[in-house]
Write an enzyme that holds these catalytic residues in place. Structure first.
Site, mmCIF file in Angstrom:
data_model
loop_
_atom_site.group_PDB
_atom_site.id
_atom_site.type_symbol
_atom_site.label_atom_id
_atom_site.label_comp_id
_atom_site.label_asym_id
_atom_site.label_seq_id
_atom_site.Cartn_x
_atom_site.Cartn_y
_atom_site.Cartn_z
ATOM 1 N N GLU A 49 0.635 -1.293 0.242
ATOM 2 C CA GLU A 49 0.047 0.088 -0.426
ATOM 3 C C GLU A 49 0.921 1.071 0.149
ATOM 4 O OE1 GLU A 49 -0.494 -2.465 1.818
ATOM 5 O OE2 GLU A 49 -2.336 -3.098 1.747
ATOM 6 N N PHE A 111 -11.222 -6.765 13.954
ATOM 7 C CA PHE A 111 -10.235 -7.818 13.256
ATOM 8 C C PHE A 111 -10.270 -6.421 12.428
ATOM 9 C CE2 PHE A 111 -9.461 -10.138 9.540
ATOM 10 C CZ PHE A 111 -7.971 -10.337 10.427
ATOM 11 N N GLN A 112 -8.210 -6.133 12.426
ATOM 12 C CA GLN A 112 -8.481 -5.127 10.983
ATOM 13 C C GLN A 112 -8.859 -3.541 11.330
ATOM 14 O OE1 GLN A 112 -8.215 -6.888 7.251
ATOM 15 N NE2 GLN A 112 -5.904 -7.561 7.964
ATOM 16 N N LYS A 161 -17.344 -0.103 5.955
ATOM 17 C CA LYS A 161 -17.795 -1.092 5.311
ATOM 18 C C LYS A 161 -19.932 -1.015 5.503
ATOM 19 C CE LYS A 161 -17.954 -6.199 4.256
ATOM 20 N NZ LYS A 161 -17.436 -7.539 4.351
ATOM 21 N N MET A 478 24.649 8.280 1.291
ATOM 22 C CA MET A 478 24.787 9.861 1.907
ATOM 23 C C MET A 478 25.096 9.784 2.532
ATOM 24 S SD MET A 478 24.325 12.893 1.032
ATOM 25 C CE MET A 478 24.063 13.536 0.057
HETATM 26 C C1 LIG Z 1 12.610 5.438 4.603
HETATM 27 C C2 LIG Z 1 14.796 6.545 5.253
HETATM 28 N N1 LIG Z 1 14.858 5.733 5.782
HETATM 29 C C3 LIG Z 1 16.138 6.031 5.893
HETATM 30 C C4 LIG Z 1 16.077 7.955 5.212
HETATM 31 C C5 LIG Z 1 17.954 7.559 5.848
HETATM 32 N N2 LIG Z 1 18.965 8.074 4.326
HETATM 33 C C6 LIG Z 1 19.069 8.855 4.162
HETATM 34 S S1 LIG Z 1 20.385 8.994 2.707
HETATM 35 C C7 LIG Z 1 20.116 7.252 3.305
HETATM 36 C C8 LIG Z 1 21.103 6.446 1.805
HETATM 37 C C9 LIG Z 1 20.353 6.098 1.128
HETATM 38 O O1 LIG Z 1 20.978 5.420 0.095
HETATM 39 P P1 LIG Z 1 21.072 4.824 -1.230
HETATM 40 O O2 LIG Z 1 19.255 4.606 -1.548
HETATM 41 O O3 LIG Z 1 21.883 3.056 -1.619
HETATM 42 O O4 LIG Z 1 21.111 6.265 -1.901
HETATM 43 P P2 LIG Z 1 22.518 6.751 -2.192
HETATM 44 O O5 LIG Z 1 22.767 7.813 -0.903
HETATM 45 O O6 LIG Z 1 24.079 5.260 -2.028
HETATM 46 O O7 LIG Z 1 22.745 7.415 -3.949
HETATM 47 C C10 LIG Z 1 19.558 6.985 4.495
HETATM 48 C C11 LIG Z 1 19.735 6.111 5.138
HETATM 49 C C12 LIG Z 1 15.588 7.480 4.792
HETATM 50 N N3 LIG Z 1 15.948 9.066 3.973
HETATM 51 N N4 LIG Z 1 14.441 7.071 4.149
#
Ligand SMILES: Cc1ncc(C[n+]2csc(CCOP(=O)(O)OP(=O)(O)O)c2C)c(N)n1
Lengths: 565, 161
Positions: A49, A111-112, A161, A478
Site C-alpha cells: 500500500e 479485526f483489522q 463497511k 549519503m
Molecule cells: C525511509 C528512509 N530511511 C532512512 C533514511 C535515511 N537515509 C537518507 S539517505 C540514506 C542512504 C540512501 O542510500 P542509497 O539509496 O543507496 O542512495 P545513495 O545515497 O547511495 O545514492 C539513508 C539511509 C531515509 N531518507 N528514508
C-alpha cells in the site's frame, strides 16, 4: 434508483474525473472491489500500500491532477502512512480512501481496525470518517476540493463497511460549502506594487523559487518575469523545472548541495524574491545568517509559510501564478526599468565569475570506475532531457538535481520534504501510468530501490516500460558521506554489500535487467533500456563507491561555508 | 507574553483533537482550553490561553486558521474583552472559622454551594486575579481541593460572534 455506498463511491470518482485508482483489496473494501469488477475505472493492483500512495503521488506530480488510492482497513491503512506524509510535506494532491470496520464496531478493537483518521491527522491536509451514507458524496466532493485547491495536499477518507453496503439515491453535489476553508488566491495589490518598487531599487536581486511555482503551474509566468527584469534565478529541489534549467539566468539549486553561484548569490543579494518556497532548513542552512543583506519579498499561498523561519519585509499571500501575473503587468508602467537593468550589470558579472570558477563538472576517466554523476549526465544527454525523472533519496537524488537540467515543470518527481527512500520507483510507475509514451526513469540508490522493489511486479503486470537506473555504490551512500565527513570515517552499518544481483532480480520479476561496470558500457546500457517498450528495465550501474556530493554546506552552517571538492 | 485566543470551530467529532494535535505537534503550549457549543449548535467556541513571542503567536493564529474546521480565529489580547473563570474550592471549616470564611465569601461575591460538618465548598466566578486572591485568603484555613475551569472570554465589541 438506489445505489450502494460502494457504487456511489465509484460514481463519485467518475464525476471527479478520476480515471485511475492505485489500490490493494481486503475484507472491508470488498463491496468496492465487487463494484469495480464492472466499472470503467482503471485499477492498478500494487504489491504494497505504500507503493500505491507513492504511485498516486507520482501520477499527481506529473499530471497536476489528484492521485487516488484505495486500500483496506487496519494494516492496509497503516501501510499508507509514509506515502501520505511524503505527499503532505511536498504539498501533493492525493486522495486516499481507506476501508474501515463497520460503524457499529468502531472503537471495539475489531479485526483489522485502526484509527487511521487519528493516525493521519497530523500528516493530511484534512481527513474524514464517513458515518452516514447520506454524507458520502458531499465528503468525497470536499475531499477532492480540499486536496486540489489552496496549498494542495493529501486528504484521507475513511469508509466503514456498512456505509459501503448501505443504499441511497446518487446525487453528486455541484459545489462545496466549507466556511473554514477559503484560500486566498489574489495577492494584495498594494503589496505587489511595493514589492516591485523594492525590486527596481535593488542592485543585487535574486529570485528564489520553490515547489509552489510548479504546483501553481506558474513556470511560464516566472520565466517571463525573470527574463523581463533580467533577474538571476535559483530554485529549491522542489522548484527544479519551475524555471528552465538551461536558461542563462539559472544558477542551479541552492542550499546544502546547491551550486556555489546560487549559494553565494543568495548570501550577497540585497533583494531576495522568494516565490512559492518556504525557507526550509536544508535550503537556508543557518537561518540567522541566511541572505543577511537582503530585503525579502515572499509570495506564498500558505500564510503559515510566511515569516515562519525568517522575517519577511514584504509578504504577499496568494497563488503564485496569479500574483506573478500582476507583477508582469507592472514593469511597463514603471519608469525605473531601464535604470534598474543598467544597475544590475555588475551583479551579473559577479555571478558569471562565481559560475566560471566553480562549475559542476563530471570527471570521468574512461579507464577508471564509473562515476555516478557521469551516468546521470549520460542519461540527460541521451534522452535529450526529454524524460520524466524520479529519484530516490540520498546521493542519487542530489546528483540528479545537479546534473540533470530540468527544462520544464513536472518532470522531476522527488521526495524533498520528507526525504522518503523508496519513493522514486513507485512514483515513476505512477507517472508512467499517466504518460504511457513518455520516457520515465527512476534514478536510484542500491539502498532505496530495495525499499519498494516489490512494485516491479506491478510494473511488469501493467507492461509499463518504466526504467530504473541504480547508481550501485554498495553503500547507503549519503549516510556514508556524513560518516566520512563528520564521524571520522567510522562507517557504522552503512555498507550493504553487492547483493542482490539486480539483473537476476529484474529477470526474476519478468523485467529486463542490464548492467554496466565500465564507463564505456554506460551509453550502451542506457540506449538498450530506452528501446524497451513493453516492460520495465532495471539498469545496474556499478559505480565508484567513494564519490561524495559537492558542494556541501554542513548542517547548521551559513550557505557561504561550502565544502568544495 | 500570554494571549487569549477565541476560536470558532465546526461542532464535529475530532475537532478538539485537531487543535490539541496542532499545539503539541508544533511545540506550542496550551495553558488552558475551554470549549462548548455556541448559540449555533453547528459551531463551538474554544477559548485558548497560550503564550509565546509575537512570532510564535502569529504562527499559532495562522496555523489555527489553516485547519479546515476552524471558522474564525480572534486573538483578544490587546483588545477590550471580558474573561471569566469558575473555581470550586473546598476548604476546611470549624465552628471558629465559619464566620470568617463566610465573610470572605461575601466580600468576593462568591457562594457556598456545599456544606459538610468539616468543609465548605465555595463557588467563585471571576478573572484569574480574583480567583487567585480568594484562594490565597482561604489557604490559611486549609484548602482541600480546587477545581477550575479554564478561561472563557469574549470581546467587548460585537466583532466576535
Ligand atoms: C525511509 C528512509 N530511511 C532512512 C533514511 C535515511 N537515509 C537518507 S539517505 C540514506 C542512504 C540512501 O542510500 P542509497 O539509496 O543507496 O542512495 P545513495 O545515497 O547511495 O545514492 C539513508 C539511509 C531515509 N531518507 N528514508
Amino acid at each position: 434508483m438506489k445505489k450502494t455506498g460502494a457504487e456511489i463511491f465509484l460514481e463519485s470518482l467518475i464525476k471527479e474525473g478520476v480515471d485511475t485508482i492505485f489500490g490493494y483489496p481486503g475484507g472491508v473494501v470488498l463491496p468496492i472491489y465487487d463494484a469495480l469488477y464492472k466499472s470503467p475505472l482503471r485499477h492498478i493492483l500494487v504489491r504494497h500500500e505504500q507503493g500505491a500512495v507513492h504511485m498516486a503521488d507520482g501520477y499527481a506530480r506529473a499530471t497536476g491532477r489528484p492521485g487516488v488510492v484505495l486500500v483496506t482497513s487496519g494494516p492496509g491503512a497503516t501501510n499508507t502512512v509514509t506515502g501520505i506524509a511524503t505527499a503532505y510535506m511536498d504539498s501533493v494532491p492525493v486522495v486516499v480512501f481507506t476501508g474501515q470496520v463497520p460503524t457499529t464496531l468502531i472503537g471495539n478493537d475489531a479485526f483489522q481496525e485502526a484509527d487511521i483518521v487519528g493516525i493521519t491527522r497530523p500528516c493530511t491536509k484534512h481527513n474524514f470518517l464517513v458515518k452516514d451514507i447520506n454524507d458520502l458524496t458531499r465528503i468525497i466532493k470536499e475531499a477532492f476540493y480540499i486536496a486540489t485547491t489552496g496549498r494542495p495536499g493529501p486528504v484521507l477518507v475513511d469508509l466503514p463497511k456498512d456505509v459501503l453496503s448501505a443504499e441511497a439515491e446518487f446525487a453528486y453535489p455541484e459545489g462545496v460549502n466549507i466556511p473554514g476553508y477559503q484560500p486566498t488566491y489574489k495577492g494584495h495589490a498594494g503589496q505587489i506594487t511595493r514589492a516591485m518598487e523594492l525590486i527596481l531599487t535593488s542592485k543585487r536581486p535574486v529570485i528564489y523559487a520553490g515547489g509552489g511555482v510548479v504546483s501553481s503551474n506558474a513556470a511560464v509566468e516566472l520565466t517571463q518575469l525573470a527574463r523581463k527584469l533580467d533577474i538571476p534565478v535559483t530554485t529549491t529541489l522542489m522548484g527544479l523545472g519551475g524555471f528552465p534549467g538551461t536558461d542563462p539566468l539559472f544558477m542551479g539549486m541552492l542550499g546544502m548541495h546547491g551550486t556555489y553561484a546560487a549559494n553565494m548569490a543568495v548570501t550577497n543579494t540585497d533583494c531576495l524574491i522568494a516565490v512559492g518556497a518556504r525557507f526550509d532548513d536544508r535550503v537556508a542552512g543557518n537561518i540567522d545568517e541566511f541572505a543577511p543583506y537582503a530585503k525579502i519579498i515572499h509570495i506564498d499561498i500558505d500564510p503559515t509559510s510566511i515569516s515562519k523561519n525568517v522575517a519577511v519585509d514584504i509578504p504577499i499571500v496568494g497563488d503564485v501564478k496569479s500574483v506573478l501575473r500582476e507583477f508582469l503587468k507592472l514593469p511597463r508602467a514603471a519608469t525605473g526599468l531601464k535604470a534598474f537593468k543598467k544597475g544590475v550589470t555588475d551583479w551579473h558579472g559577479q555571478i558569471s565569475e562565481w559560475r566560471r570558477t566553480h562549475t559542476l563538472t563530471v570527471k570521468q576517466d574512461m579507464k577508471g570506475r564509473i562515476k555516478p554523476q557521469y551516468v546521470i549526465e549520460r542519461i540527460y544527454k541521451i534522452t535529450g532531457g526529454d524524460a520524466v525523472i524520479s529519484t530516490e533519496v540520498g546521493q542519487n537524488q542530489m546528483w540528479t538535481s545537479q546534473f540533470f537540467r530540468f527544462a520544464s515543470p513536472r518532470t522531476l518527481l522527488t521526495s524533498g520534504g520528507l526525504g522518503t527512500m523508496g519513493y522514486g520507483f513507485p512514483a515513476a510507475i505512477g507517472a508512467q501510468v499517466a504518460f504511457p509514451d513518455k520516457t520515465v526513469i527512476d534514478i536510484a540508490g542500491d539502498g532505496s530501490i530495495q525499499m519498494n522493489i516489490q512494485e516491479m511486479a506491478t510494473a511488469v503486470q501493467e507492461k509499463l516500460p518504466v526504467k530504473v537506473a541504480i547508481l550501485n555504490n554498495r553503500f547507503l551512500g549519503m549516510v556514508r558521506q556524513w560518516q566520512e565527513f563528520f564521524y571520522d570515517k567510522r562507517y557504522s552499518y552503512t555498507c550493504i554489500g553487492n547483493r542482490p544481483d539486480f539483473v537476476k532480480l529484474a529477470e526474476a520479476y519478468g523485467a529486463v535487467g542490464l548492467r554496466a561496470t565500465k564507463p564505456s558500457e554506460v551509453d550502451g546500457v542506457i540506449k538498450k533500456a530506452l528501446k524497451v517498450k513493453d516492460r520495465p528495465v532495471l539498469m545496474d550501474f556499478v559505480v565508484d563507491a567513494a564519490e561524495n556530493v559537492y558542494p556541501m554546506v554542513p548542517s547548521g552552517q551559513p550557505l557561504s561555508k561550502m565544502l568544495l571538492v | 507574553m500570554r494571549h487569549t485566543i477565541s476560536v470558532l470551530v465546526t461542532n464535529e467529532f475530532g475537532v478538539l483533537s485537531r487543535i490539541a494535535g496542532l499545539f503539541s505537534g508544533r511545540g506550542f503550549n496550551i495553558e488552558s482550553l475551554c470549549v462548548a457549543e455556541t448559540s449555533d449548535e453547528l459551531v463551538s467556541r474554544m477559548t485558548i490561553v497560550t503564550s509565546g513571542d509575537d512570532r510564535i503567536i502569529e504562527q499559532i493564529t495562522k496555523q489555527l486558521n489553516k485547519l479546515i474546521n476552524v471558522i474564525k480565529v480572534h486573538d483578544l489580547t490587546g483588545e477590550e474583552y471580558i474573561n471569566r473563570e469558575l473555581a470550586l474550592i473546598k476548604v476546611n471549616s470549624t465552628a471558629e472559622t465559619r464566620a470568617e470564611i463566610l465573610g470572605i465569601v461575601d466580600i468576593f461575591r462568591a457562594k457556598v454551594v456545599d456544606v459538610s460538618p468539616r468543609t465548605y465548598t465555595v463557588e467563585i466566578t471571576g478573572d484569574e486575579e480574583k480567583i487567585r486572591a480568594i484562594t490565597e485568603l482561604l489557604k490559611p484555613f486549609g484548602v482541600k481541593e480546587i477545581a477550575k475551569t479554564g478561561r472563557i472570554a469574549m470581546a467587548r465589541s460585537l466583532k466576535v460572534k
